[in-house]
Design a protein around this motif. Structure first.
Motif, PDB file in Angstrom:
ATOM      1  N   GLN A  58       0.982  -1.241  -0.096  1.00  0.00           N
ATOM      2  CA  GLN A  58       0.134  -0.027  -0.104  1.00  0.00           C
ATOM      3  C   GLN A  58       0.792   1.108   0.092  1.00  0.00           C
ATOM      4  N   MET A  59       1.964   0.988   0.764  1.00  0.00           N
ATOM      5  CA  MET A  59       3.079   2.485   0.879  1.00  0.00           C
ATOM      6  C   MET A  59       3.645   2.510  -0.463  1.00  0.00           C
ATOM      7  N   VAL A  60       4.116   1.487  -1.068  1.00  0.00           N
ATOM      8  CA  VAL A  60       4.985   1.535  -2.256  1.00  0.00           C
ATOM      9  C   VAL A  60       4.103   1.781  -3.471  1.00  0.00           C
ATOM     10  N   ASN A  61       2.886   1.530  -3.543  1.00  0.00           N
ATOM     11  CA  ASN A  61       2.048   1.592  -4.736  1.00  0.00           C
ATOM     12  C   ASN A  61       1.414   3.121  -4.599  1.00  0.00           C
ATOM     13  N   ASP A  62       1.403   3.809  -3.512  1.00  0.00           N
ATOM     14  CA  ASP A  62       0.921   5.087  -3.517  1.00  0.00           C
ATOM     15  C   ASP A  62       2.304   6.202  -3.621  1.00  0.00           C
ATOM     16  N   LYS A  63       2.364   6.365  -5.272  1.00  0.00           N
ATOM     17  CA  LYS A  63       3.370   7.509  -5.325  1.00  0.00           C
ATOM     18  C   LYS A  63       3.554   8.441  -4.389  1.00  0.00           C
ATOM     19  N   ALA A  64       2.363   9.055  -4.083  1.00  0.00           N
ATOM     20  CA  ALA A  64       2.318  10.263  -3.235  1.00  0.00           C
ATOM     21  C   ALA A  64       2.889  10.313  -1.949  1.00  0.00           C
ATOM     22  N   THR A  65       2.920   9.002  -1.552  1.00  0.00           N
ATOM     23  CA  THR A  65       3.343   8.792  -0.073  1.00  0.00           C
ATOM     24  C   THR A  65       4.996   8.788  -0.028  1.00  0.00           C
ATOM     25  N   LYS A  66       5.556  10.092   0.660  1.00  0.00           N
ATOM     26  CA  LYS A  66       6.835  10.151   0.718  1.00  0.00           C
ATOM     27  C   LYS A  66       7.492   9.678   1.619  1.00  0.00           C
ATOM     28  N   ALA A  67       6.932   9.172   2.839  1.00  0.00           N
ATOM     29  CA  ALA A  67       7.768   8.799   4.043  1.00  0.00           C
ATOM     30  C   ALA A  67       6.563   7.822   4.744  1.00  0.00           C
ATOM     31  N   ILE A  68       7.201   6.980   5.649  1.00  0.00           N
ATOM     32  CA  ILE A  68       6.283   6.193   6.325  1.00  0.00           C
ATOM     33  C   ILE A  68       6.497   6.069   8.028  1.00  0.00           C
ATOM     34  N   LEU A  69       5.521   6.487   8.652  1.00  0.00           N
ATOM     35  CA  LEU A  69       5.766   6.586  10.028  1.00  0.00           C
ATOM     36  C   LEU A  69       5.089   5.423  10.643  1.00  0.00           C
TER      37      LEU A  69
ATOM     38  N   LYS B 176      11.497   3.946   0.381  1.00  0.00           N
ATOM     39  CA  LYS B 176      10.888   4.988   1.055  1.00  0.00           C
ATOM     40  C   LYS B 176      11.344   4.969   2.636  1.00  0.00           C
ATOM     41  N   PRO B 177      11.737   6.120   3.300  1.00  0.00           N
ATOM     42  CA  PRO B 177      12.142   6.275   4.611  1.00  0.00           C
ATOM     43  C   PRO B 177      11.170   5.762   5.316  1.00  0.00           C
ATOM     44  N   ILE B 178      11.304   5.018   6.409  1.00  0.00           N
ATOM     45  CA  ILE B 178      10.583   4.658   7.544  1.00  0.00           C
ATOM     46  C   ILE B 178      11.109   5.298   8.926  1.00  0.00           C
ATOM     47  N   VAL B 179      10.295   5.774   9.688  1.00  0.00           N
ATOM     48  CA  VAL B 179      10.430   6.456  10.875  1.00  0.00           C
ATOM     49  C   VAL B 179       9.614   5.831  12.098  1.00  0.00           C
ATOM     50  N   GLY B 180      10.370   5.587  12.848  1.00  0.00           N
ATOM     51  CA  GLY B 180       9.806   5.012  14.345  1.00  0.00           C
ATOM     52  C   GLY B 180      10.164   5.414  15.540  1.00  0.00           C
TER      53      GLY B 180
ATOM     54  N   LEU C 105      -1.131   9.485  26.609  1.00  0.00           N
ATOM     55  CA  LEU C 105      -0.401   8.964  27.772  1.00  0.00           C
ATOM     56  C   LEU C 105       0.472   7.556  27.407  1.00  0.00           C
ATOM     57  N   TRP C 106       0.040   7.077  26.273  1.00  0.00           N
ATOM     58  CA  TRP C 106       0.300   5.809  25.755  1.00  0.00           C
ATOM     59  C   TRP C 106       1.751   6.293  25.159  1.00  0.00           C
ATOM     60  N   VAL C 107       2.950   5.449  25.387  1.00  0.00           N
ATOM     61  CA  VAL C 107       4.263   5.930  24.947  1.00  0.00           C
ATOM     62  C   VAL C 107       4.418   5.965  23.526  1.00  0.00           C
ATOM     63  N   PHE C 108       3.811   5.222  22.601  1.00  0.00           N
ATOM     64  CA  PHE C 108       4.156   5.071  21.389  1.00  0.00           C
ATOM     65  C   PHE C 108       3.190   6.179  20.526  1.00  0.00           C
ATOM     66  N   SER C 109       2.128   6.922  21.236  1.00  0.00           N
ATOM     67  CA  SER C 109       1.238   7.997  20.882  1.00  0.00           C
ATOM     68  C   SER C 109       2.329   9.167  20.996  1.00  0.00           C
ATOM     69  N   GLU C 110       3.018   9.274  22.037  1.00  0.00           N
ATOM     70  CA  GLU C 110       3.984  10.533  22.111  1.00  0.00           C
ATOM     71  C   GLU C 110       5.119  10.113  20.943  1.00  0.00           C
ATOM     72  N   GLY C 111       5.448   8.884  20.860  1.00  0.00           N
ATOM     73  CA  GLY C 111       6.514   8.715  19.582  1.00  0.00           C
ATOM     74  C   GLY C 111       5.595   9.022  18.183  1.00  0.00           C
ATOM     75  N   ALA C 112       4.415   8.942  18.104  1.00  0.00           N
ATOM     76  CA  ALA C 112       3.865   9.320  16.684  1.00  0.00           C
ATOM     77  C   ALA C 112       3.963  10.700  16.385  1.00  0.00           C
ATOM     78  N   TRP C 113       3.593  11.381  17.801  1.00  0.00           N
ATOM     79  CA  TRP C 113       3.616  13.029  17.604  1.00  0.00           C
ATOM     80  C   TRP C 113       5.125  13.442  17.303  1.00  0.00           C
ATOM     81  N   GLU C 114       6.145  12.878  18.034  1.00  0.00           N
ATOM     82  CA  GLU C 114       7.553  13.333  17.847  1.00  0.00           C
ATOM     83  C   GLU C 114       7.885  13.111  16.359  1.00  0.00           C
ATOM     84  N   GLU C 115       7.564  11.717  15.940  1.00  0.00           N
ATOM     85  CA  GLU C 115       7.940  11.244  14.395  1.00  0.00           C
ATOM     86  C   GLU C 115       7.224  12.357  13.444  1.00  0.00           C
ATOM     87  N   LEU C 116       6.006  12.732  13.594  1.00  0.00           N
ATOM     88  CA  LEU C 116       5.286  13.668  12.811  1.00  0.00           C
ATOM     89  C   LEU C 116       5.822  14.793  12.510  1.00  0.00           C
TER      90      LEU C 116
END
Length: 425
Positions: free
Chosen positions: A125-136, A155-159, A335-346
């Protein structure tokens, strides 16, 4: 000539300034004395951080980021919190941070329920969508290897922090806070600084591949500071851990490097043997609902966490909670730590994209931006260096951890700022 009143006023102003300067110097000296370094910078202005402001222009073509999260499966694989928070973050970026170069930001989302092969679907799904520039990544613990095999570094992947054995060596991948091994080195630094009387350490861990790697990283950290280490592996699905707890109790300190299925039985076992020496823990046991534990609360241990604890008062936490609530998510989600991470990555990704001319914006230039990125991050480590902090782990960007003591009933005490592994600069 100036009047006596004018002269006295000038003297008072100079005295006030001098006192303020002295107070600032004392505060700085106190901070340096406590941590050995100046306090790290905190990101308190999102506009300045990402380099944009105002509303994105709806008539411009959107800029797309992919987002993959594990949710919709059984309870141990259903974590929708990060999705809610990153969606709120995108709304904020578009409403007040100017999108990306004025273009509205949008997400291309894919969810993994419970099977490794679902990573193939998300990768396609990520590769086939040419508009997707990076993956979080949100919370992604399964499907990782399939995602990497499908995306193939195109495509760069950010975690946030590596959570799967395939993560640390994945091509064109950037885990901002580090790997599960790079962020465990600071456990040695903490022990040396705060627990100098501890000479023997028992590391208790489940005997599955990921946990074994983490336990070995902790063993290395303890040996670096001259501590004698006993390694105690336990079956991942064991329900009675009295034996391992009793064995570990002969050491001066226990490090609980546990998994989702071993936290509750090990905590119960320590209670049953009335263990009262220090327990230092990785953060997984804090992810389990408090009611799951026998006494209705998570263990009152010291936890090393490669993130800022949001339920601790502080300007970064307050800003994050304020903006998340403003744009439609909830405090429990945040408060979920990976939610903080999503905010940080974004916000780190938006910052990097805004530094690239719009006409040149694409996977290659975003990848180059992350390779050159040195921080700070929002709610995460103050400085990063992707691919340079942990030998053999090119995807790790950070190697710092903060330590907190849980005092019960949802309350925490901050023990340290950001610590690096022994000998790290």
């Amino acid at each position: 000539m100036r009047s006596a009143t004018t002269v006295q006023g000038a003297r008072r102003r100079r005295a006030t300034v001098a006192l303020a300067v002295a107070a600032a110097l004392v505060a700085t000296a106190t901070a340096i004395g406590a941590t050995g370094a100046l306090p790290p910078p905190q990101v308190l202005n999102y506009q300045l951080y990402v380099g944009g402001k105002g509303k994105a222009k709806a008539n411009l073509a959107p800029v797309t980021l992919g987002f993959i999260n594990v949710q919709g499966g059984p309870p141990n694989l259903n974590f929708p919190q990060a999705k809610s928070v990153i969606e709120a973050g995108v709304k904020m970026v578009n409403a007040e941070l100017g999108g990306v170069h004025g273009h509205p930001l949008k997400l291309n989302e894919c969810l993994i329920a419970q099977a490794e092969e679902e990573g193939v679907r998300c990768g396609q799904q990520m590769v086939n969508d040419k508009a997707t520039k990076a993956i979080l990544f949100g919370f992604v613990t399964i499907g990782n290897q399939s995602i990497y095999a499908t995306v193939k570094g195109t495509k760069p992947i950010v975690g946030l922090v590596t959570a799967n054995a395939a993560d640390p060596t994945a091509k064109n991948t950037y885990f901002l806070n580090g790997s599960q091994t790079s962020v465990l080195g600071p456990f040695g630094t903490y022990t040396k600084q705060r627990l100098p009387k501890v000479k023997t350490v028992a590391i208790v861990y489940p005997t599955d591949p990921g946990a074994i790697t983490a336990a070995q990283a902790l063993q290395k950290a303890m040996r670096q500071i001259g501590r004698k280490v006993t390694m105690i592996g336990v079956p991942p699905l064991a329900t009675d851990l009295i034996g391992p707890a009793t064995q570990a109790s002969s050491s001066d300190m226990i490090i609980a490097a546990l998994g989702f299925t071993t936290c509750v039985p090990f905590a119960r076992a320590l209670d049953q043997i009335n263990f009262s020496k220090p327990v230092l823990s990785t953060p997984i046991c804090t992810f389990i609902p408090r009611v799951a534990y026998a006494n209705g609360d998570i263990p009152k241990w010291t936890y090393g966490i490669a993130q800022t604890l949001v339920n601790q008062p502080g300007p970064q936490s307050k800003l994050y909670l304020k903006k998340g609530l403003q744009y439609g998510t909830t405090v429990p989600n945040m408060l979920w730590v990976f939610s903080e991470g999503a905010w940080e990555e974004l916000l780190a990704t938006v910052k990097i994209m805004n530094a690239v001319p719009y006409a040149k914006l694409g996977p290659a230039t975003i990848s180059a931006g992350f390779k050159a990125f040195r921080g700070p991050t929002i709610l995460g480590p103050p400085d990063v260096a992707c691919g340079k902090v942990s030998p053999g782990e090119p995807a790790a960007c950070g190697n710092q951890t903060q330590f907190y003591n849980y005092v019960g009933q949802g309350k925490w005490k901050t023990l340290t700022g950001w610590l690096k592994p022994p000998g790290a600069k």
